[in-house]
Structure formats: structure tokens, C-alpha cells
Design a protein around this motif. Structure first.
Motif, PDB file in Angstrom:
ATOM      1  N   SER A   7     -19.207  36.485  34.496  1.00  0.00           N
ATOM      2  CA  SER A   7     -20.536  35.874  34.320  1.00  0.00           C
ATOM      3  C   SER A   7     -21.102  36.216  32.943  1.00  0.00           C
ATOM      4  O   SER A   7     -21.698  35.356  32.286  1.00  0.00           O
ATOM      5  N   ARG A   8     -20.868  37.446  32.470  1.00  0.00           N
ATOM      6  CA  ARG A   8     -21.333  37.826  31.120  1.00  0.00           C
ATOM      7  C   ARG A   8     -20.584  37.059  30.047  1.00  0.00           C
ATOM      8  O   ARG A   8     -21.179  36.617  29.066  1.00  0.00           O
ATOM      9  N   SER A  14     -20.791  31.098  22.947  1.00  0.00           N
ATOM     10  CA  SER A  14     -21.641  30.202  22.156  1.00  0.00           C
ATOM     11  C   SER A  14     -20.841  29.097  21.470  1.00  0.00           C
ATOM     12  O   SER A  14     -21.360  28.424  20.581  1.00  0.00           O
ATOM     13  N   SER A  15     -19.587  28.896  21.875  1.00  0.00           N
ATOM     14  CA  SER A  15     -18.784  27.836  21.259  1.00  0.00           C
ATOM     15  C   SER A  15     -19.361  26.472  21.617  1.00  0.00           C
ATOM     16  O   SER A  15     -20.093  26.324  22.593  1.00  0.00           O
ATOM     17  N   ALA A  20     -21.154  25.992  30.452  1.00  0.00           N
ATOM     18  CA  ALA A  20     -22.515  26.480  30.707  1.00  0.00           C
ATOM     19  C   ALA A  20     -22.749  26.525  32.215  1.00  0.00           C
ATOM     20  O   ALA A  20     -22.747  25.491  32.883  1.00  0.00           O
ATOM     21  N   LEU A  21     -22.910  27.717  32.733  1.00  0.00           N
ATOM     22  CA  LEU A  21     -23.118  27.900  34.161  1.00  0.00           C
ATOM     23  C   LEU A  21     -24.169  28.980  34.339  1.00  0.00           C
ATOM     24  O   LEU A  21     -23.970  30.118  33.931  1.00  0.00           O
ATOM     25  N   GLY A  83     -15.106  33.342  28.266  1.00  0.00           N
ATOM     26  CA  GLY A  83     -16.174  32.426  28.637  1.00  0.00           C
ATOM     27  C   GLY A  83     -15.726  30.975  28.638  1.00  0.00           C
ATOM     28  O   GLY A  83     -16.468  30.099  29.060  1.00  0.00           O
ATOM     29  N   SER A  84     -14.487  30.723  28.181  1.00  0.00           N
ATOM     30  CA  SER A  84     -13.964  29.358  28.123  1.00  0.00           C
ATOM     31  C   SER A  84     -13.295  28.978  29.437  1.00  0.00           C
ATOM     32  O   SER A  84     -13.042  29.816  30.293  1.00  0.00           O
ATOM     33  N   VAL A  85     -12.974  27.700  29.549  1.00  0.00           N
ATOM     34  CA  VAL A  85     -12.313  27.168  30.733  1.00  0.00           C
ATOM     35  C   VAL A  85     -11.158  26.267  30.285  1.00  0.00           C
ATOM     36  O   VAL A  85     -11.250  25.610  29.253  1.00  0.00           O
TER      37      VAL A  85
END
Length: 153
Positions: A7-8, A14-15, A20-21, A83-85
Motif C-alpha cells: 500500500s505504501r 509518482s510515475s 492509483a488506489l 507501486g507499478s502493475v
């Protein structure tokens, strides 16, 4: 296994194609029940070009490289950070993956399979909708940038 690091990582990403979740702690804990955490090592293959697996991977830590192989060359499409998917294209299209995704920096990913997403849709429809909208936004952002367009996996 705690999902708080994921989650962090998502909150800190910030890419321009960030996933965004915005969930509360309870929603993150609920989501964790549908995800499979996987510790990754350099060289691990998360996605193989041409396969039909509809899993989506959320990158908590480490780094991954997205590249397409043709008969003539291997082309690096993107390097993704925490943080990417990845896997979002095949998740929606049900088409084979368009690229290979390989771990270039050891870390952890969280896997969401199509079956677990279907279960989430039945039991937690609002959460499933948030995930689907977030993944759709990633595709839209990647398609809007010519250099990222080919990196929809």
C-alpha cells in the motif's frame, strides 16, 4: 504477511502510469486475502510472452523489466519500480501476453489471479470495482504515451 508495504509503494509511486488506489486499512487487509505474495529473485520470469495467464502483478519492492522478443531482436519496453502493475492488458483482453516480464531487482510482488478477482467481484464488489478502474486507468495512461503504449502487458 502484511500488505502495508504494498500500500505504501502504490501510494508513493509518482510515475505517469501509476496504479492509483486509495483504500483504507480495512480494505487493504480485505484485498490481501485475494492476493498471493511472491518473493522474487533476479531472473525470475513473472510473465512469458504468448502465454494466456490473466494474472495481474502488483510490485511491492524490487524492479522488473518488460521486453518483447521477435525473430530478430529483443526490445526493452519499460523498467517498472515499486507501486507499478503488470499483466493488466491480458487481464482485460483475455489475449496472450504481449511481452516478457522479468525480475531485475529482487523483491516482492502480489499476484491477483482472474479466479480470485471473480471471487472478489462476488463477495466484495466495491473493492473489485476499485481494482478494475485502477487497472483500466493504468492502461489508459500507458496508451496515451507513445513510448509506454507497447508496454501494456
Amino acid at each position: 504477511m502484511s500488505i502495508q508495504n504494498l500500500s505504501r509503494a502504490i501510494a508513493d509511486n509518482s510515475s505517469n502510469d501509476a496504479f492509483a488506489l486509495t483504500l483504507n486499512v480495512q480494505q487493504w487487509e480485505t484485498l490481501a486475502g485475494y492476493l498471493q505474495p511472491i518473493d522474487t529473485g533476479v531472473g525470475d520470469v513473472l510473465i512469458e510472452q504468448g502465454t494466456h495467464d490473466r494474472s495481474v502483478y502488483f510490485l511491492e519492492s524490487g524492479a522488473i523489466s518488460v521486453h518483447r522478443v521477435s525473430s530478430k531482436e529483443q526490445m526493452k519496453l519499460a523498467v517498472l519500480m515499486p507501486g507499478s502493475v503488470v499483466g493488466e492488458g491480458s487481464f482485460f483482453s483475455r489475449q496472450p501476453h504481449s511481452a516478457n516480464v522479468v525480475v531485475t531487482g529482487a523483491g516482492r510482488v502480489w499476484r491477483l489471479t482472474a479466479i480470485r478477482f471473480a471471487e472478489m467481484s462476488n463477495r466484495q464488489p466495491n473493492l473489485a470495482l476499485e481494482i478494475a478502474m485502477g487497472l483500466g486507468a493504468v492502461i489508459a495512461k500507458r496508451m496515451a504515451h507513445r513510448s509506454k503504449r507497447v508496454a501494456v502487458t
